[in-house]
Design a protein around this motif. Structure first.
Motif, mmCIF file in Angstrom:
data_model
loop_
_atom_site.group_PDB
_atom_site.id
_atom_site.type_symbol
_atom_site.label_atom_id
_atom_site.label_comp_id
_atom_site.label_asym_id
_atom_site.label_seq_id
_atom_site.Cartn_x
_atom_site.Cartn_y
_atom_site.Cartn_z
ATOM 1 N N ASN A 1 -67.691 6.514 -43.218
ATOM 2 C CA ASN A 1 -68.032 5.289 -42.461
ATOM 3 C C ASN A 1 -69.270 4.622 -43.048
ATOM 4 O OD1 ASN A 1 -69.742 7.357 -41.638
ATOM 5 N ND2 ASN A 1 -70.075 6.455 -39.619
ATOM 6 N N LYS B 1 -69.872 1.789 -44.217
ATOM 7 C CA LYS B 1 -70.151 0.404 -43.827
ATOM 8 C C LYS B 1 -71.026 0.313 -42.585
ATOM 9 C CE LYS B 1 -65.882 -1.490 -45.757
ATOM 10 N NZ LYS B 1 -64.602 -2.169 -45.468
ATOM 11 N N ASP B 2 -71.109 1.387 -41.828
ATOM 12 C CA ASP B 2 -71.884 1.390 -40.588
ATOM 13 C C ASP B 2 -73.222 2.095 -40.743
ATOM 14 O OD1 ASP B 2 -69.714 0.138 -39.247
ATOM 15 O OD2 ASP B 2 -68.747 2.101 -38.994
ATOM 16 N N THR B 3 -73.706 2.191 -41.968
ATOM 17 C CA THR B 3 -74.949 2.918 -42.229
ATOM 18 C C THR B 3 -75.960 2.021 -42.937
ATOM 19 O OG1 THR B 3 -74.409 3.717 -44.452
ATOM 20 C CG2 THR B 3 -73.501 4.969 -42.591
ATOM 21 N N HIS C 1 -75.140 0.735 -46.528
ATOM 22 C CA HIS C 1 -74.350 -0.475 -46.738
ATOM 23 C C HIS C 1 -75.256 -1.705 -46.810
ATOM 24 C CE1 HIS C 1 -70.901 -3.144 -46.626
ATOM 25 N NE2 HIS C 1 -71.436 -3.796 -45.613
#
Length: 337
Positions: free
Chosen positions: A145, A147-149, A152
């Motif tokens: 995931n 993209k949610d960190t 990103h």
């Protein structure tokens, strides 16, 4: 590609600019600090470097940009790879050393940087014009995931700043989790997971085994990576490749610039010469021996191995051959005459 080893280089279309220069042995390796904000269980750094604030240019411990430039010149470096620890641990040091490289060698001197952090937009902007390529190393638990960190956000900032942006990670079992992120970045480098002194206990806890008797690579690394490694933008960097190709090419380059007249350069880029322990400033050498074929020291004479072999029966004192890395690098083997 062979399942047990992967010494062959994948197509160059999968290589970043930084990797292309590494393959040619043309990049200085700048280890900017052994300190890091993270503590990855698989970190292969040696005990001498891990968690120590030390700086190395190739195999030489240094303390200033000037010393770094000297090492870079001795190998005719066309670029530099900055690693650690984490280079962003000391942002001002990073700027100082990268700036010195660009000033000395020009904007065409390619610099890539490896980081386990997710630097802010402000920090990213501070390296514009100094760093050409950045390789992020997000923790494995974030790969599915990303993209949610914060990684990103940092990746987006780096792309906006005009840097080549990639991800560089070891061949852990969940490496395929990164496949969905490929469209966002320029490349992924997968390093074969390697056993080292500092990570040996953690490797044993997880049941990892060495792939063979003469390799530090872990069994199963290629098997974990081979699916994603078949995709565009992905480069598999094996332990064999780094040892047998990358390092050898860099050593050859250094040896060509630094070897003395009597140093023999091997296929691996190491040098071999002879040593005679004696009163090196006073003893008499064979007549008509060219001055370029020996060096005198207080306690020894260094000369060509073939010269030492020829005079060995006529001299007193200990004599032996040395094989070592060039530019006064580490000694690999000492062989008595």
């Amino acid at each position: 590609m062979d399942d047990n080893t992967s010494e062959d280089l994948p197509p160059h279309s999968r290589l970043s600019a930084g990797c292309t220069l590494c393959y040619e042995g043309a990049k200085l390796v700048l280890f900017l600090t052994g300190l890091c904000h993270r503590d990855c269980w698989y970190c292969p750094l040696s005990q001498e470097r891990k968690n120590h604030d030390v700086i190395y240019a190739n195999e030489h411990m240094i303390s200033s940009p000037e010393e770094m430039i000297q090492v870079a010149r001795r190998m005719s470096a066309l670029g530099t790879g900055i690693t650690g620890g984490d280079p962003f641990y000391f942002p001002n040091r990073l700027i100082e050393y990268a700036g010195a490289l660009k000033k000395e060698f020009g904007s065409e001197h390619h610099i890539h940087l490896y980081t386990g952090m997710a630097p802010t937009e402000k920090i990213i902007k501070s390296i514009i014009g100094l760093i050409d390529e950045i390789r992020f190393h997000p923790p494995g638990e974030l790969w599915s995931n990303l993209k949610d960190t914060p990684f990103h956000d940092s990746i987006q900032c780096a792309k906006k700043a005009g840097l080549d942006v990639g991800i560089e990670v070891p061949s852990l079992p969940n490496i395929d989790d990164l496949a969905d992120y490929l469209p966002i970045i320029d490349f992924i480098n997968i390093n074969e997971l390697e056993w080292g002194d500092s990570n040996a206990d953690e490797m044993r806890k997880r049941g990892y085994l060495l792939r063979g008797d003469v390799s530090n690579a872990i069994q199963g690394g290629w098997e974990s990576a081979k699916k994603i490694a078949s995709l565009p933008k992905v480069h598999w960097c094996s332990s064999d490749f780094k040892d047998r190709v990358q390092l050898r090419m860099r050593l050859r380059r250094i040896a060509a610039n630094t070897a003395r007249e009597f140093d023999e350069i091997t296929e691996d880029g190491t040098i071999i010469y002879g040593v005679w322990e004696c009163d090196g400033l006073r003893v008499t050498l064979p007549e008509n021996l060219d001055n370029a074929l020996f060096e005198r020291y207080d306690d020894r004479i260094e000369t060509g191995w073939w010269i030492l072999e020829e005079i060995a029966g006529r001299i007193k004192g200990t004599a032996y051959y040395i094989e070592r890395y060039p530019d006064n690098g580490i000694i690999i083997e000492v062989t008595p005459v």
